[in-house]
Each structure stands twice: as C-alpha cells, then as structure tokens.
Write an enzyme that holds these catalytic residues in place. Sequence first.
Site: not given
Length: 136
Positions: A98, A100
């Site tokens: 992922h 951010h």
Amino acid sequence: MICIFCAIVARDAESSIVYEDDAVLAFMDIRPITRGHLLVIPKRHAEGLAELDPADGGAMYRAARTIGAALRTTSDVDGINLLQADGADAGQEVFHAHLHVIPRRRGDGIGLSGASPTMPPRAVLDDAAAAVRALL
Ligand code: 5GP
Ligand code: ZN
C-alpha cells in the site's frame, strides 16, 4: 490467514472509499497520521515490493498522484508525502502492499524520527551506487 486489505477490496470489511478503478482501491486510513491520511492499494494481493506487479505499482502511483494533486488544490493542504513501508523493519504492519498519501500542513512537525543525514565523500556514494547496480 485473512488479509484485511483483501477483505476491504471484497467488501467483506468496511472502509471509507475515496477512489476505485480496475487495478486499485483508495480508502481512508483507520488511524490517520494527519487529517485526510489515506491508503492506495492494488486490488490484487501482493505482500511487498518484490511481489508487486509493476503495472499495479504504476496504477497505485497514478491514483496517488491524482488524489494528492487534487488535495493540493485546496487551501487546507500545504504538501503531500507518499510513503510505502516494505518489510516489518521498515514499519510495514499490513502485508498487502500500500501507498500512504499523507496530507501535510505547514508546521505540523511530522518527520522521520532519528534521521540525521550527513554528506559522504563522492567515493562512498560511488561505491554505494555500484553495490545497488550489481543487484539489478
Ligand atoms: P503500514 O505500517 O503497513 O505501512 O501501514 C498500515 C496502515 O494500515 C496503518 O496506517 C493502519 O492505520 C492502516 N490500517 C490497518 N488496518 C486497517 C483497516 O482495517 N482499515 C483501514 N482503513 N486501515 C487500516
Ligand atoms: Zn491482501
């Protein structure tokens, strides 16, 4: 073991969705570092950088760029940090890759604690570059 981000993609776990396309999903981080902190994830599970399909990585960055640039058009956001933690020792807690997207405000004081960069001699930088080149 069930992956919480795969569960979010499947709508088996709740999330507050910001953006979605064929390759990625973006949603608000449940424990925001700053107001508006969100995550962009590939829909296809990949633990980290080594497993991440480069096209999915590109799609993550494309979405993060679009969202980050949109946030910058508001007077509420002065800057953006994009960050990916790869590996537990780099701070990765959820092992589904992922990115951010962290909105920054002037003077918010967020930083990489413990970092105190020095400027090594060119020969040291050249050696470091050669060592990385040898891995590629
Ligand atoms: P990491 O430390 O792996 O780079 O970041 C994981 C992030 O995922 C953390 O910022 C954490 O707050 C967020 N997170 C963990 N579980 C959930 C969840 O169930 N939903 C959402 N929206 N974010 C989560
Ligand atoms: Zn997953």
